[in-house]
Design a protein around this motif. Sequence first.
Motif, mmCIF file in Angstrom:
data_model
loop_
_atom_site.group_PDB
_atom_site.id
_atom_site.type_symbol
_atom_site.label_atom_id
_atom_site.label_comp_id
_atom_site.label_asym_id
_atom_site.label_seq_id
_atom_site.Cartn_x
_atom_site.Cartn_y
_atom_site.Cartn_z
ATOM 1 N N LEU A 24 0.828 -1.213 0.000
ATOM 2 C CA LEU A 24 0.000 0.000 0.000
ATOM 3 C C LEU A 24 0.860 1.260 0.000
ATOM 4 C CD1 LEU A 24 -2.889 -0.981 2.443
ATOM 5 C CD2 LEU A 24 -3.060 -0.549 -0.023
ATOM 6 N N ASN A 25 1.992 1.228 0.682
ATOM 7 C CA ASN A 25 2.896 2.379 0.663
ATOM 8 C C ASN A 25 3.363 2.657 -0.757
ATOM 9 O OD1 ASN A 25 2.722 2.727 3.416
ATOM 10 N ND2 ASN A 25 4.621 1.656 3.862
ATOM 11 N N LEU A 50 -1.422 16.893 -1.165
ATOM 12 C CA LEU A 50 -0.995 15.488 -1.261
ATOM 13 C C LEU A 50 0.355 15.243 -0.592
ATOM 14 C CD1 LEU A 50 -2.162 14.717 -4.894
ATOM 15 C CD2 LEU A 50 -3.127 13.831 -2.772
ATOM 16 N N LEU A 51 1.019 16.314 -0.161
ATOM 17 C CA LEU A 51 2.287 16.131 0.552
ATOM 18 C C LEU A 51 2.065 15.463 1.911
ATOM 19 C CD1 LEU A 51 4.153 19.452 -0.324
ATOM 20 C CD2 LEU A 51 4.545 17.147 -1.247
ATOM 21 N N TRP A 52 0.892 15.673 2.512
ATOM 22 C CA TRP A 52 0.604 15.011 3.797
ATOM 23 C C TRP A 52 0.549 13.493 3.651
ATOM 24 C CZ3 TRP A 52 1.275 16.653 8.479
ATOM 25 C CH2 TRP A 52 1.300 18.026 8.722
ATOM 26 N N LEU A 56 3.304 10.775 5.122
ATOM 27 C CA LEU A 56 2.905 9.654 5.988
ATOM 28 C C LEU A 56 3.330 8.318 5.388
ATOM 29 C CD1 LEU A 56 -0.618 10.951 7.031
ATOM 30 C CD2 LEU A 56 1.360 10.653 8.550
ATOM 31 N N LEU A 57 3.217 8.186 4.083
ATOM 32 C CA LEU A 57 3.642 6.942 3.420
ATOM 33 C C LEU A 57 5.155 6.757 3.541
ATOM 34 C CD1 LEU A 57 1.342 7.153 0.287
ATOM 35 C CD2 LEU A 57 1.163 5.485 2.153
ATOM 36 N N VAL A 116 -0.336 2.452 11.343
ATOM 37 C CA VAL A 116 -1.115 3.674 11.589
ATOM 38 C C VAL A 116 -0.780 4.742 10.552
ATOM 39 C CG1 VAL A 116 -1.439 5.585 13.228
ATOM 40 C CG2 VAL A 116 -1.497 3.220 14.040
ATOM 41 N N PHE A 117 0.506 4.915 10.227
ATOM 42 C CA PHE A 117 0.893 5.890 9.208
ATOM 43 C C PHE A 117 0.223 5.587 7.870
ATOM 44 C CE2 PHE A 117 5.088 6.875 11.519
ATOM 45 C CZ PHE A 117 4.624 8.102 11.988
ATOM 46 N N THR A 118 0.189 4.321 7.486
ATOM 47 C CA THR A 118 -0.406 3.947 6.200
ATOM 48 C C THR A 118 -1.908 4.192 6.202
ATOM 49 O OG1 THR A 118 1.328 2.334 5.775
ATOM 50 C CG2 THR A 118 -0.720 2.054 4.542
ATOM 51 N N VAL A 119 -2.572 3.806 7.278
ATOM 52 C CA VAL A 119 -4.024 4.043 7.371
ATOM 53 C C VAL A 119 -4.315 5.536 7.315
ATOM 54 C CG1 VAL A 119 -6.033 3.857 8.895
ATOM 55 C CG2 VAL A 119 -4.538 1.875 8.556
#
Length: 137
Positions: A24-25, A50-52, A56-57, A116-119
């Motif tokens: 997913l990343n 989209l930088l956020w 996170l990814l 959590v970062f990916t979600v």
Amino acid sequence: MTLKEARDNYDRRSTKLSDVVRQLNFAGIAVIWLFRTGEKTGGIPYSNCLLWPLGLLICSATFDLFHYAYASLAWGIFHRREEKKLKDDPQRATVEIHAPDAINWPTLFFFWGKTVFTVAAYCFLIAYIAQFLSRAR
């Protein structure tokens, strides 16, 4: 169900979750990259918003690296210490050894952190895409 079966079940599921998070990343980074460079993005333009999700990814991918790097290092050191004790006392070969509980705490932190970062990244990404899809109706 035995304790070993429960542990095996956990190991299988957590390994699969790590694989899914990693995929997913890469997929999320690719989608953001397509918005950035693509001409036909379905009416969804690139924005610095989209930088956020991108950040996170990247944090998730970094935690994925730390997850496995720390676990390899910690368990390698633990094994080497026990191996040295075995050289000093060969009768320890039949003694069951126990690792300290704390050895896995950083591993768990990185494991759940990357998840959590990916979600969170996908929540941002889906919300961003959804706002353009709702306008298209």
